[in-house]
Scaffold this motif. Structure first.
Motif, PDB file in Angstrom:
ATOM      1  N   ASP A   5      -5.717 -20.124  -2.608  1.00  0.00           N
ATOM      2  CA  ASP A   5      -4.479 -20.141  -3.369  1.00  0.00           C
ATOM      3  C   ASP A   5      -3.602 -19.221  -2.636  1.00  0.00           C
ATOM      4  OD1 ASP A   5      -4.792 -17.142  -4.028  1.00  0.00           O
ATOM      5  OD2 ASP A   5      -6.376 -17.893  -5.333  1.00  0.00           O
ATOM      6  N   THR A   6      -2.363 -19.417  -3.189  1.00  0.00           N
ATOM      7  CA  THR A   6      -1.223 -18.669  -2.708  1.00  0.00           C
ATOM      8  C   THR A   6      -0.624 -17.351  -3.226  1.00  0.00           C
ATOM      9  OG1 THR A   6       0.236 -20.005  -4.113  1.00  0.00           O
ATOM     10  CG2 THR A   6      -0.083 -20.945  -1.945  1.00  0.00           C
ATOM     11  N   ARG A   7      -1.727 -16.911  -4.211  1.00  0.00           N
ATOM     12  CA  ARG A   7      -1.374 -15.718  -4.582  1.00  0.00           C
ATOM     13  C   ARG A   7      -1.352 -14.555  -3.560  1.00  0.00           C
ATOM     14  NH1 ARG A   7      -5.447 -15.307  -9.467  1.00  0.00           N
ATOM     15  NH2 ARG A   7      -6.644 -15.891  -7.826  1.00  0.00           N
ATOM     16  N   GLU A   8      -0.555 -13.495  -3.705  1.00  0.00           N
ATOM     17  CA  GLU A   8      -0.506 -12.518  -2.904  1.00  0.00           C
ATOM     18  C   GLU A   8      -1.777 -11.503  -2.873  1.00  0.00           C
ATOM     19  OE1 GLU A   8       2.258  -8.581  -1.626  1.00  0.00           O
ATOM     20  OE2 GLU A   8       2.393  -9.543  -3.703  1.00  0.00           O
ATOM     21  N   ILE A   9      -2.349 -11.245  -1.576  1.00  0.00           N
ATOM     22  CA  ILE A   9      -3.355 -10.309  -1.554  1.00  0.00           C
ATOM     23  C   ILE A   9      -2.830  -8.822  -2.012  1.00  0.00           C
ATOM     24  CG2 ILE A   9      -5.173  -9.419  -0.126  1.00  0.00           C
ATOM     25  CD1 ILE A   9      -5.754 -12.382  -0.693  1.00  0.00           C
ATOM     26  N   LEU A  10      -3.473  -8.398  -2.997  1.00  0.00           N
ATOM     27  CA  LEU A  10      -2.805  -6.688  -3.181  1.00  0.00           C
ATOM     28  C   LEU A  10      -3.525  -5.828  -2.694  1.00  0.00           C
ATOM     29  CD1 LEU A  10      -1.994  -6.859  -7.005  1.00  0.00           C
ATOM     30  CD2 LEU A  10      -0.622  -7.006  -5.271  1.00  0.00           C
ATOM     31  N   LEU A  11      -5.133  -6.072  -2.685  1.00  0.00           N
ATOM     32  CA  LEU A  11      -5.766  -4.773  -2.088  1.00  0.00           C
ATOM     33  C   LEU A  11      -6.797  -5.537  -1.006  1.00  0.00           C
ATOM     34  CD1 LEU A  11      -6.324  -1.948  -2.640  1.00  0.00           C
ATOM     35  CD2 LEU A  11      -8.177  -2.555  -3.966  1.00  0.00           C
ATOM     36  N   GLN A  12      -6.988  -4.789  -0.130  1.00  0.00           N
ATOM     37  CA  GLN A  12      -7.854  -5.301   0.972  1.00  0.00           C
ATOM     38  C   GLN A  12      -8.836  -4.133   1.449  1.00  0.00           C
ATOM     39  OE1 GLN A  12      -5.050  -7.042   3.623  1.00  0.00           O
ATOM     40  NE2 GLN A  12      -6.506  -8.396   4.357  1.00  0.00           N
ATOM     41  N   ALA A  13      -9.995  -4.478   1.395  1.00  0.00           N
ATOM     42  CA  ALA A  13     -10.838  -3.317   1.959  1.00  0.00           C
ATOM     43  C   ALA A  13     -11.666  -3.870   3.250  1.00  0.00           C
ATOM     44  CB  ALA A  13     -12.027  -2.900   0.965  1.00  0.00           C
ATOM     45  N   GLU A  14     -11.760  -3.042   4.126  1.00  0.00           N
ATOM     46  CA  GLU A  14     -12.238  -3.626   5.192  1.00  0.00           C
ATOM     47  C   GLU A  14     -13.383  -2.674   6.085  1.00  0.00           C
ATOM     48  OE1 GLU A  14      -9.221  -6.158   7.736  1.00  0.00           O
ATOM     49  OE2 GLU A  14     -10.385  -4.953   9.330  1.00  0.00           O
ATOM     50  N   GLY A  15     -14.473  -3.122   6.206  1.00  0.00           N
ATOM     51  CA  GLY A  15     -15.453  -2.276   6.924  1.00  0.00           C
ATOM     52  C   GLY A  15     -15.860  -0.976   6.175  1.00  0.00           C
ATOM     53  N   LEU A  16     -15.738  -0.836   4.998  1.00  0.00           N
ATOM     54  CA  LEU A  16     -15.887   0.425   4.401  1.00  0.00           C
ATOM     55  C   LEU A  16     -17.487   1.023   4.679  1.00  0.00           C
ATOM     56  CD1 LEU A  16     -13.949   0.413   1.047  1.00  0.00           C
ATOM     57  CD2 LEU A  16     -13.126   1.234   3.205  1.00  0.00           C
ATOM     58  N   LYS A  17     -17.514   2.267   5.064  1.00  0.00           N
ATOM     59  CA  LYS A  17     -18.648   2.835   5.193  1.00  0.00           C
ATOM     60  C   LYS A  17     -18.602   4.204   4.562  1.00  0.00           C
ATOM     61  CE  LYS A  17     -21.760   4.268   8.912  1.00  0.00           C
ATOM     62  NZ  LYS A  17     -21.858   4.609  10.429  1.00  0.00           N
ATOM     63  N   LEU A  18     -19.639   4.524   3.764  1.00  0.00           N
ATOM     64  CA  LEU A  18     -19.936   5.849   3.058  1.00  0.00           C
ATOM     65  C   LEU A  18     -21.382   6.333   3.163  1.00  0.00           C
ATOM     66  CD1 LEU A  18     -17.969   8.027   1.778  1.00  0.00           C
ATOM     67  CD2 LEU A  18     -19.143   7.134  -0.421  1.00  0.00           C
ATOM     68  N   TRP A  19     -21.438   7.631   3.739  1.00  0.00           N
ATOM     69  CA  TRP A  19     -22.306   8.387   3.699  1.00  0.00           C
ATOM     70  C   TRP A  19     -22.509   9.447   2.424  1.00  0.00           C
ATOM     71  CZ3 TRP A  19     -27.073   8.144   6.544  1.00  0.00           C
ATOM     72  CH2 TRP A  19     -27.176   7.190   7.588  1.00  0.00           C
ATOM     73  N   ARG A  20     -23.671   9.634   1.796  1.00  0.00           N
ATOM     74  CA  ARG A  20     -23.633  10.753   0.888  1.00  0.00           C
ATOM     75  C   ARG A  20     -24.675  11.379   1.134  1.00  0.00           C
ATOM     76  NH1 ARG A  20     -19.330  12.141  -0.008  1.00  0.00           N
ATOM     77  NH2 ARG A  20     -17.839  12.092  -1.639  1.00  0.00           N
ATOM     78  N   GLY A  21     -24.692  12.874   1.713  1.00  0.00           N
ATOM     79  CA  GLY A  21     -26.034  13.431   2.114  1.00  0.00           C
ATOM     80  C   GLY A  21     -26.659  12.591   3.195  1.00  0.00           C
ATOM     81  N   GLU A  22     -27.850  12.369   2.915  1.00  0.00           N
ATOM     82  CA  GLU A  22     -28.947  11.639   3.783  1.00  0.00           C
ATOM     83  C   GLU A  22     -28.715  10.097   3.715  1.00  0.00           C
ATOM     84  OE1 GLU A  22     -31.401  13.667   5.961  1.00  0.00           O
ATOM     85  OE2 GLU A  22     -29.535  14.549   5.702  1.00  0.00           O
ATOM     86  N   ARG A  23     -27.855   9.712   2.576  1.00  0.00           N
ATOM     87  CA  ARG A  23     -27.826   8.126   2.487  1.00  0.00           C
ATOM     88  C   ARG A  23     -27.054   7.554   2.695  1.00  0.00           C
ATOM     89  NH1 ARG A  23     -28.675   7.124  -3.676  1.00  0.00           N
ATOM     90  NH2 ARG A  23     -28.418   4.808  -2.714  1.00  0.00           N
ATOM     91  N   CYS A  24     -26.971   6.224   3.265  1.00  0.00           N
ATOM     92  CA  CYS A  24     -25.857   5.692   3.542  1.00  0.00           C
ATOM     93  C   CYS A  24     -25.838   4.565   2.335  1.00  0.00           C
ATOM     94  CB  CYS A  24     -25.813   4.962   4.763  1.00  0.00           C
ATOM     95  SG  CYS A  24     -24.422   3.608   4.967  1.00  0.00           S
ATOM     96  N   LEU A  25     -24.587   4.820   1.524  1.00  0.00           N
ATOM     97  CA  LEU A  25     -24.340   4.248   0.207  1.00  0.00           C
ATOM     98  C   LEU A  25     -23.987   2.809   0.571  1.00  0.00           C
ATOM     99  CD1 LEU A  25     -22.630   6.794  -2.082  1.00  0.00           C
ATOM    100  CD2 LEU A  25     -25.085   5.906  -2.263  1.00  0.00           C
TER     101      LEU A  25
END
Lengths: 225, 226
Positions: free
Chosen positions: B16-36
């Motif tokens: 579609d031709t709708r505008e992309i509002l939000l893009q997330a790319e390659g997000l990585k998050l660790w919390r303590g010992e865990r990779c969420l």
């Protein structure tokens, strides 16, 4: 909604309104201030000479301790109900918003101390010539105490129990205020010019006003992470 | 078990031709010992609802907090209208409204006062508009009571009223259905439908079906990385 000070008035008005909804909490620092100064003559001696000598230290020490008393709730209640997150995400400059919160806190917990100080000073036989210095000193010193306290409160908000840590963090930083404030009153009692310590208190206040809101904002962000 | 990535953007619509509002790319998050999560990417155009689902503790709330900028991800970038949110933080914050686990209002103030405060941080509104919104979420009868006496569901409704009045284009809602009765859950579905029809977009973490129209809906299933 634009301009660097947007949001300041809104947050200030809300925090003042909240303070008036919790009158007991609001009266706490003032009551503490009055009680500390009132028990000194009972414990020491009713001797006017002695009381006049210790009055500057007693009044300033009491002011410092009472200003610590209400700090814990400054950010904790907003942290607990999610209002702090909403403030951080409101799109306004966070240092400006925390400055508004600190100002509201000072108006409720610091300003009343300034206003009742002459009354307590007279109870400790402090000569009326020194009342002006005492009030001016408190007027310059208590906002700095609120700002320092706000930084400590912001740092300890995310931790479960912060009170003891908070006092340990803030007290060492607050001692210069105590020293210069009491020294100014001392000089005025002896009939000398107290302007030196008062200038120093003013200088510290402006330093605190310009730098601490940034530190408080950063501490708030950390405590929410 | 290696960290798993979410699958994004399985929209029902073709290109579609709708505008992309939000893009997330390659997000990585660790919390303590865990990779969420790691290498998590998705795109969200206008008029779409991203339904984030997954088991308890798999990182839905953490993801939402990363998206609104409360938590910094270890890696990856989030872009709002093509610009990194680190570079347009204030614009981005004006563009979204956040509803977390906590209600975000004061127990000592009434619903009316809380709503007035929350909105005045964002924009000027008429009291009539605010009263209308309170009626819309079914709080007009209790609008002047201190919020501490409201039931958990009524508090949630007040938070939703704040979202409705925020005029934000992006809604980020964490478990909005908690404590709501069936009527309230339908209300959220209607809210989301109307929001999308007006070109808004939303990210909703929830365990149940959102009840929004299929054409708006996208899924992001988060895997439990243990």
């Amino acid at each position: 909604m634009n301009g660097p000070l947007s949001g300041f008035g809104v947050v200030l008005a809300r925090d003042l309104r909240l303070a008036f909804r919790r009158p007991g909490e609001m009266a706490n620092p003032l009551l503490f201030f009055i009680l500390i100064t009132a028990i000194f003559p009972l414990g020491l001696s009713p001797e006017p000479e002695l009381l006049r000598t210790v009055a500057p230290g007693v009044l300033w020490g009491a002011a410092l301790l009472s200003s610590l008393l209400a700090l814990d709730l400054l950010f904790r209640s907003d942290y607990g109900d999610g209002s702090l997150e909403q403030l951080v995400l409101s799109g306004h400059s966070l240092p400006v918003l925390v400055l508004a919160k600190t100002l509201a806190h000072w108006m409720v917990s610091g300003l009343p101390l300034v206003l009742v100080a002459p009354l307590l000073a007279s109870a400790l036989y402090l000569p009326p010539e020194a009342w002006g210095t005492l009030m001016l000193g408190l007027l310059l010193g208590t906002p700095t105490l609120s700002l320092l306290g706000a930084m400590g409160a912001a740092l300890t908000t995310g931790l479960g129990t912060g009170s003891a840590l908070l006092s340990l963090l803030v007290l060492p930083l607050a001692t210069p205020i105590l020293i210069f404030g009491a020294r100014g009153v001392d000089l005025a009692v002896q009939g000398m010019d107290p302007v030196g310590p008062l200038y120093l208190l003013a200088a510290i206040l402006f330093l605190a006003l310009s730098l601490l809101p940034l530190a408080i904002a950063a501490a708030v962000r950390i405590s929410l992470d | 078990m290696p960290g798993a990535a979410g699958t994004g953007g399985e929209g029902m619509l073709s290109k579609d031709t709708r505008e992309i509002l939000l893009q997330a790319e390659g997000l990585k998050l660790w919390r303590g010992e865990r990779c969420l999560f790691r290498a998590l990417s998705f795109e969200l155009p206008e008029g779409a609802v991203l339904h984030v689902s997954g088991a308890n503790g798999c990182g839905k709330t953490s993801l939402l907090r990363v998206l609104c900028g409360l938590t910094e991800p270890e890696e990856g970038e989030i872009r709002w209208r093509g610009r990194s949110i680190c570079r347009c933080r204030e614009d981005f914050q004006h563009a979204f409204a956040w509803l977390g686990h906590l209600h975000g209002f004061k127990a000592e103030l009434s619903a009316r006062e809380n709503l007035a405060f929350s909105v005045s941080l964002r924009r000027e509104t008429d009291p009539d508009v605010r009263n209308e919104t309170l009626g819309q979420v079914g709080l007009d009868a209790v609008a002047d009571l201190p919020c501490r006496v409201l039931s958990a569901g009524q508090k949630r409704r007040l938070s939703l009223a704040m979202i409705l009045l925020s005029a934000a284009q992006l809604w980020i809602l964490d478990e909005p259905f908690t404590n709501l009765d069936p009527k309230g859950r339908n209300m959220i579905a209607d809210m989301l439908d109307r929001h999308c029809a007006n070109g808004g977009t939303a990210i909703v973490a929830a365990h149940q079906d959102l009840g929004v129209e299929q054409r708006y809906l996208r899924h992001l299933e988060m895997e439990d990385t243990g």
